[in-house]
Motif scaffolding. Structure first.
Motif, short mmCIF file in Angstrom:
data_model
loop_
_atom_site.label_atom_id
_atom_site.label_comp_id
_atom_site.label_asym_id
_atom_site.label_seq_id
_atom_site.Cartn_x
_atom_site.Cartn_y
_atom_site.Cartn_z
N ARG A 182 0.83 -1.21 0.00
CA ARG A 182 0.00 0.00 0.00
C ARG A 182 0.86 1.25 0.00
N ARG A 183 1.88 1.27 0.85
CA ARG A 183 2.74 2.45 0.94
C ARG A 183 3.50 2.69 -0.36
N ARG A 184 3.98 1.60 -0.97
CA ARG A 184 4.73 1.74 -2.23
C ARG A 184 3.81 2.28 -3.34
N ARG A 185 2.60 1.77 -3.41
CA ARG A 185 1.66 2.25 -4.43
C ARG A 185 1.26 3.70 -4.18
N ARG A 186 1.07 4.03 -2.92
CA ARG A 186 0.66 5.40 -2.58
C ARG A 186 1.75 6.41 -2.94
N GLU A 187 3.00 6.03 -2.75
CA GLU A 187 4.12 6.95 -3.03
C GLU A 187 4.23 7.28 -4.51
N VAL A 188 3.84 6.32 -5.37
CA VAL A 188 3.95 6.57 -6.82
C VAL A 188 2.61 6.95 -7.44
N GLY A 189 1.61 7.19 -6.59
CA GLY A 189 0.32 7.65 -7.08
C GLY A 189 -0.56 6.58 -7.70
N MET A 190 -0.33 5.31 -7.38
CA MET A 190 -1.14 4.22 -7.92
C MET A 190 -2.29 3.90 -6.97
N PRO A 191 -3.36 3.29 -7.47
CA PRO A 191 -4.47 2.88 -6.59
C PRO A 191 -3.96 1.93 -5.50
N HIS A 192 -4.47 2.11 -4.29
CA HIS A 192 -4.02 1.28 -3.18
C HIS A 192 -5.19 0.99 -2.24
N ARG A 193 -5.03 -0.07 -1.46
CA ARG A 193 -6.09 -0.47 -0.54
C ARG A 193 -6.11 0.45 0.69
N PRO A 194 -7.30 0.79 1.19
CA PRO A 194 -7.39 1.53 2.46
C PRO A 194 -6.91 0.67 3.62
N LEU A 195 -6.51 1.32 4.70
CA LEU A 195 -6.00 0.59 5.86
C LEU A 195 -7.06 -0.31 6.46
N HIS A 196 -8.33 0.15 6.49
CA HIS A 196 -9.36 -0.71 7.09
C HIS A 196 -9.59 -1.98 6.26
N THR A 197 -9.40 -1.88 4.93
CA THR A 197 -9.53 -3.08 4.10
C THR A 197 -8.41 -4.06 4.40
N ILE A 198 -7.20 -3.53 4.57
CA ILE A 198 -6.06 -4.38 4.93
C ILE A 198 -6.32 -5.04 6.28
N GLY A 199 -6.91 -4.27 7.21
CA GLY A 199 -7.22 -4.83 8.53
C GLY A 199 -8.21 -5.97 8.46
N VAL A 200 -9.24 -5.82 7.64
CA VAL A 200 -10.23 -6.88 7.50
C VAL A 200 -9.61 -8.13 6.87
#
Length: 423
Positions: free
Chosen positions: A224-242
């Motif tokens: 998620r962090r890698r995708r977010r840094e390059v502006g790509m779609p990424h999963r929200p934290l709550h989705t990762i938690g589930v």
């Protein structure tokens, strides 16, 4: 007179805690709703994933549990977790080959050849077991490398080259075993312990479950962090938690069940570690991306200057290595090697496991976990049939029916994806 304090009035700290719980519940609800929405979109586009095989596995377990209440007992599930390892490792190798849109027909013979090499070196010639084990695995690697290089250089379909390999490696196995035909392994030796050793301390199983859960969360978070840094779609934290929570439930439930019998089997731990490691290699490394690229379009891969020869050779080498490793686990289960090793329905079950698990016959789609789910279905059917004293013929018919359904679903899924421009 000053008004008395209202005892029914909510305490500020309690109100804050209640608000936090409400927000957490809302986040979970949004995560689940988002997951359902994504699944609906993917299903409508023909991306079925592991859903069909999961439903089949659940149906098999429910049916056999209704017929025989001991099917889901800790003892039977523990035995099932060990029985899937040998053929499952071979099926993982098949997944690699299917990702290229090819087929390896030699894995059964390679597994028997590796087991024969180990038995003759260790038992007949007194070579230390660890050294004989390395020689046996390298035998599979060498056989797979020869076949892979032949496929890449001659451009002959892999199923033709590996069909020749099936006959060649089987003949070599018979020659190595010689006139004795059968070699019994040391029941207290290294190979025998692969499938007979259990971690009886309950804490080991729970520790492995906790580690697996933590690694899943860490991998998802870093992605998620890698995708977010390059502006790509990424999963929200709550989705990762589930998602992590679902993995935790499965992992800890499995640990609890296994601890009700003899604990965590060493064979299962090795199997899952290999599957997870190869899954990371396929999805997170340049080599893995090249495998998927070749499976999607080999001509496009050539024009993109990918090393087609190197990737094809490496894939068949991986298949041969896993076939050899699986053969050693199969030999460990019965503590012997014979002229029938690697024969029978082993090849068919390995291929069926990969396809039933969701690996596409058309290449470019599938994961190593597909083999795990597929072999679970096949071995669950075999286990249920054994408990109910059902003839082997019926088992083969049912397995064949499930395989046919998987192929049909794969074909329909591919057509749906083509209609939506995703294939």
């Amino acid at each position: 007179m000053r008004d008395m304090p209202d005892e029914t009035r909510a305490d500020p700290a309690a109100a804050t805690a209640e608000a936090r719980q409400r927000r957490a519940g809302w986040a979970v609800t949004r995560a689940v709703a988002g997951w359902i929405a994504v699944r609906r979109r993917r299903l409508s586009a023909g991306e079925l994933g592991h859903l069909p095989v999961t439903l089949v596995l659940a149906s098999v377990w429910i049916i056999f549990q209704c017929i025989n209440s001991t099917f889901l007992s800790p003892r039977n599930l523990s035995n099932l977790s060990v029985d899937i390892v040998g053929t499952g490792l071979i099926a993982v190798g098949i997944v690699f080959v299917l990702l290229l849109g090819e087929l390896d027909l030699s894995v059964g013979s390679i597994s028997g050849l590796a087991a024969a090499v180990f038995a003759v070196l260790s038992v007949n010639n007194g070579v230390p077991e660890w050294l004989a084990l390395i020689a046996a695995v390298l035998t599979g690697t060498a056989a797979g490398t020869v076949q892979g290089y032949s496929v890449a250089r001659t451009r002959v379909p892999a199923f033709v080259v590996t069909l020749a390999g099936l006959l060649t490696w089987n003949g070599l196995m018979l020659a190595i075993l010689g006139t004795s035909g059968t070699v019994n392994l040391d029941e207290n030796g290294l190979i025998a312990h692969l499938t007979s050793y259990y971690f009886t301390n309950a804490g080991v199983a729970y520790a492995v479950a906790a580690l697996a859960t933590a690694l899943v969360f860490l991998a998802s978070y870093l992605d998620r962090r890698r995708r977010r840094e390059v502006g790509m779609p990424h999963r929200p934290l709550h989705t990762i938690g589930v998602r992590t929570g679902m993995v935790a439930v499965i992992a800890f439930a499995s640990a609890y069940v296994l601890n009700q019998f003899q604990g965590l089997p060493l064979a299962l731990l090795i199997f899952l570690a290999v599957v997870a490691g190869l899954d990371i290699m396929l999805r997170r490394t340049p080599y893995g991306r090249q495998v998927y690229a070749l499976g999607s379009s080999i001509e496009a891969a050539r024009r993109a200057s990918l090393s087609v020869t190197g990737v094809q050779t490496a894939v068949l080498a991986v298949s041969g290595t896993l076939a050899a490793t699986g053969g050693l686990f199969l030999a460990s289960r019965i503590t012997s090697v014979s002229q029938s090793s690697g024969s029978g329905v082993l090849l068919l079950n390995a291929i069926a496991a990969a396809v039933i698990g969701g690996t596409s016959l058309f290449g470019g789609r599938g994961t190593t976990w597909s083999a795990v789910l597929g072999i679970l279905v096949i071995q669950s059917i075999a286990s249920g049939m054994a408990l109910t004293d059902t003839p082997t013929a019926v088992q083969l018919v049912i397995t064949g029916g499930v395989l046919f359904a998987a192929v049909v679903i794969d074909s329909l899924s591919r057509h749906a994806q083509q209609a939506h421009g995703r294939a």
